[in-house]
Design an enzyme around this catalytic site. Structure first.
Site, PDB file in Angstrom:
ATOM      1  CE  LYS A   1      11.851 -20.275  30.165  1.00  0.00           C
ATOM      2  NZ  LYS A   1      11.742 -19.216  29.161  1.00  0.00           N
TER       3      LYS A   1
ATOM      4  CG  ASP B   1      13.905 -18.469  26.240  1.00  0.00           C
ATOM      5  OD1 ASP B   1      13.268 -19.196  25.451  1.00  0.00           O
ATOM      6  OD2 ASP B   1      13.666 -18.430  27.457  1.00  0.00           O
TER       7      ASP B   1
HETATM    8  P1  NAP Z   1       8.991 -13.657  34.984  1.00  0.00           P
HETATM    9  O1  NAP Z   1      10.383 -14.111  35.290  1.00  0.00           O
HETATM   10  O2  NAP Z   1       7.869 -14.015  35.892  1.00  0.00           O
HETATM   11  O3  NAP Z   1       9.052 -12.040  34.842  1.00  0.00           O
HETATM   12  C1  NAP Z   1       7.846 -11.307  34.731  1.00  0.00           C
HETATM   13  C2  NAP Z   1       8.168  -9.841  34.432  1.00  0.00           C
HETATM   14  O4  NAP Z   1       6.915  -9.169  34.170  1.00  0.00           O
HETATM   15  C3  NAP Z   1       8.825  -9.095  35.597  1.00  0.00           C
HETATM   16  O5  NAP Z   1       9.756  -8.178  35.081  1.00  0.00           O
HETATM   17  C4  NAP Z   1       7.637  -8.371  36.233  1.00  0.00           C
HETATM   18  O6  NAP Z   1       8.010  -7.199  36.914  1.00  0.00           O
HETATM   19  C5  NAP Z   1       6.845  -8.023  35.010  1.00  0.00           C
HETATM   20  N1  NAP Z   1       5.444  -7.764  35.342  1.00  0.00           N
HETATM   21  C6  NAP Z   1       4.527  -8.636  35.776  1.00  0.00           C
HETATM   22  N2  NAP Z   1       3.338  -8.032  35.954  1.00  0.00           N
HETATM   23  C7  NAP Z   1       3.523  -6.714  35.621  1.00  0.00           C
HETATM   24  C8  NAP Z   1       2.675  -5.569  35.599  1.00  0.00           C
HETATM   25  N3  NAP Z   1       1.397  -5.645  35.944  1.00  0.00           N
HETATM   26  N4  NAP Z   1       3.207  -4.394  35.178  1.00  0.00           N
HETATM   27  C9  NAP Z   1       4.502  -4.305  34.809  1.00  0.00           C
HETATM   28  N5  NAP Z   1       5.348  -5.355  34.821  1.00  0.00           N
HETATM   29  C10 NAP Z   1       4.873  -6.543  35.220  1.00  0.00           C
HETATM   30  O7  NAP Z   1       8.530 -14.176  33.554  1.00  0.00           O
HETATM   31  P2  NAP Z   1       9.475 -14.537  32.307  1.00  0.00           P
HETATM   32  O8  NAP Z   1       9.812 -15.968  32.320  1.00  0.00           O
HETATM   33  O9  NAP Z   1      10.557 -13.538  32.240  1.00  0.00           O
HETATM   34  O10 NAP Z   1       8.457 -14.328  31.087  1.00  0.00           O
HETATM   35  C11 NAP Z   1       8.001 -13.030  30.722  1.00  0.00           C
HETATM   36  C12 NAP Z   1       7.075 -13.147  29.528  1.00  0.00           C
HETATM   37  O11 NAP Z   1       7.778 -13.593  28.375  1.00  0.00           O
HETATM   38  C13 NAP Z   1       5.927 -14.154  29.740  1.00  0.00           C
HETATM   39  O12 NAP Z   1       4.747 -13.618  29.187  1.00  0.00           O
HETATM   40  C14 NAP Z   1       6.391 -15.361  28.950  1.00  0.00           C
HETATM   41  O13 NAP Z   1       5.312 -16.153  28.488  1.00  0.00           O
HETATM   42  C15 NAP Z   1       7.107 -14.690  27.791  1.00  0.00           C
HETATM   43  N6  NAP Z   1       8.097 -15.561  27.146  1.00  0.00           N
HETATM   44  C16 NAP Z   1       7.902 -15.849  25.836  1.00  0.00           C
HETATM   45  C17 NAP Z   1       8.813 -16.638  25.195  1.00  0.00           C
HETATM   46  C18 NAP Z   1       8.592 -16.929  23.742  1.00  0.00           C
HETATM   47  O14 NAP Z   1       9.242 -17.842  23.207  1.00  0.00           O
HETATM   48  N7  NAP Z   1       7.727 -16.180  23.064  1.00  0.00           N
HETATM   49  C19 NAP Z   1       9.932 -17.152  25.856  1.00  0.00           C
HETATM   50  C20 NAP Z   1      10.117 -16.827  27.202  1.00  0.00           C
HETATM   51  C21 NAP Z   1       9.170 -16.019  27.835  1.00  0.00           C
HETATM   52  P3  NAP Z   1       8.367  -7.213  38.483  1.00  0.00           P
HETATM   53  O15 NAP Z   1       9.829  -7.549  38.580  1.00  0.00           O
HETATM   54  O16 NAP Z   1       8.045  -5.840  38.921  1.00  0.00           O
HETATM   55  O17 NAP Z   1       7.475  -8.250  39.122  1.00  0.00           O
END
Ligand code: NAP
Length: 281
Positions: A70, A107
């Site tokens: 992204k 999003d």
């Molecule tokens: P990303 O950029 O990889 O960000 C991941 C986030 O999760 C970071 O803030 C990370 O914190 C945190 N994290 C990971 N493991 C953790 C843990 N064990 N404890 C606490 N925090 C933790 O991912 P993203 O693209 O933002 O996506 C995030 C989620 O949203 C995913 O599950 C994705 O599938 C979902 N999503 C859903 C939709 C939908 O349409 N439903 C759309 C977009 C995304 P750190 O900074 O500390 O690593």
């Protein structure tokens, strides 16, 4: 039917085989009798720029972009909508006939449309919102909330520095906090949104005391595998209204479909049931 005029679009991610987008978009295409097709691409992990440049010229109308591309999608684009710029990430790339690429981000729109469907009483401008996570999805959420008048957004993240960078980029209405300071702001939040990966595939649990929230506070989880995450289960057991990640997925997909194929999604497709069936093991 593939014809000489078939419009091609798709989704780019890695891994991508699990994506529900091909199922949804092709169902909408079929129901609308639209001459189009939607396919999945898995560019090399470090080759997104090469992939996107290869698409220039409009032979393919556009792609949805998912993890982990992204941010790269925004970087390779020639132009970006204000909401993609604000989010610092793109989930849609359009390939224009003149060779230019346009980045967009639906999003945030998906998030707000999910609230509108599943928690219609909630209003973005009614009070502070807590966002858990500071990655790409959180950025999209914060940008959309600010655009729709949320007076304060508290971004809680495991890595505080990432949340601080997000807050600095988004302006004075956004504050960064570590998880152990969440309790102090939970009481006032009108919504708590999980934008971390915690809960995906039932792994992990967020350290957040939902019992401190107001009775009307909406709890939203972007994770939709499983559909009822631990967080949503806790929220429901406390009687809090909830919004799930599948509704957000549908909400971000609909405007993307319209960009690709020039028509709104047909109303006679039960996209949620279709997706739920695919998600059921
Ligand atoms: P990303 O950029 O990889 O960000 C991941 C986030 O999760 C970071 O803030 C990370 O914190 C945190 N994290 C990971 N493991 C953790 C843990 N064990 N404890 C606490 N925090 C933790 O991912 P993203 O693209 O933002 O996506 C995030 C989620 O949203 C995913 O599950 C994705 O599938 C979902 N999503 C859903 C939709 C939908 O349409 N439903 C759309 C977009 C995304 P750190 O900074 O500390 O690593």
């Amino acid at each position: 039917m593939i014809s000489g005029k078939t419009v091609v679009a798709g989704v780019a991610g890695r891994p991508v085989a699990h994506s529900l987008s091909p199922l949804l978009h092709n169902a909408w295409l079929a129901a609308g009798g639209i001459d189009g097709v939607y396919v999945a691409f898995a560019p090399d992990a470090h080759g997104f720029e090469r992939f996107a440049n290869g698409m220039r010229g409009g032979a393919i109308r556009g792609v949805n972009v998912t993890v982990p591309f992204k941010q790269a999608a925004l970087r390779v684009a020639d132009r970006a909508t204000p909401r993609a710029q604000a989010a610092g990430a793109a989930n849609v790339l359009l390939f224009e006939p003149d060779g230019r690429t346009l980045a967009d981000n639906t999003d945030g729109q998906g998030l707000l449309s999910a609230f509108a469907v599943q928690a219609p009483v909630w209003r973005a401008d009614a009070g502070p919102v807590m966002v858990l996570g500071a990655g790409g999805a959180a950025r999209g959420a914060v940008a959309a909330l600010l655009e729709h008048g949320t007076p304060r957004v508290f971004v809680i993240n495991r890595t505080l520095r990432t949340a601080e960078i997000l807050a600095e980029a988004m302006g004075p209405r956004v504050s960064a906090l570590p998880f152990n300071h969440a309790a102090g702001v939970l009481r006032d939040a009108t919504a708590v949104i999980n934008a971390t990966t915690v809960g995906l595939n039932d792994e992990g649990e967020l350290d957040i005391a939902l019992s401190l929230t107001r009775e009307t506070a909406v709890v939203m989880d972007m994770v939709y595998k499983p559909l009822e995450t631990v967080l949503l289960r806790q929220a429901r057991s406390l009687g809090r209204p909830t919004v799930d990640g599948l509704e957000m997925l549908l909400g971000q997909a609909r405007p993307a479909f319209e960009m690709f194929y020039g028509q709104p999604t047909p109303v006679d497709v039960d996209a949620r049931s279709l997706a739920l069936k695919a998600l059921t093991p």
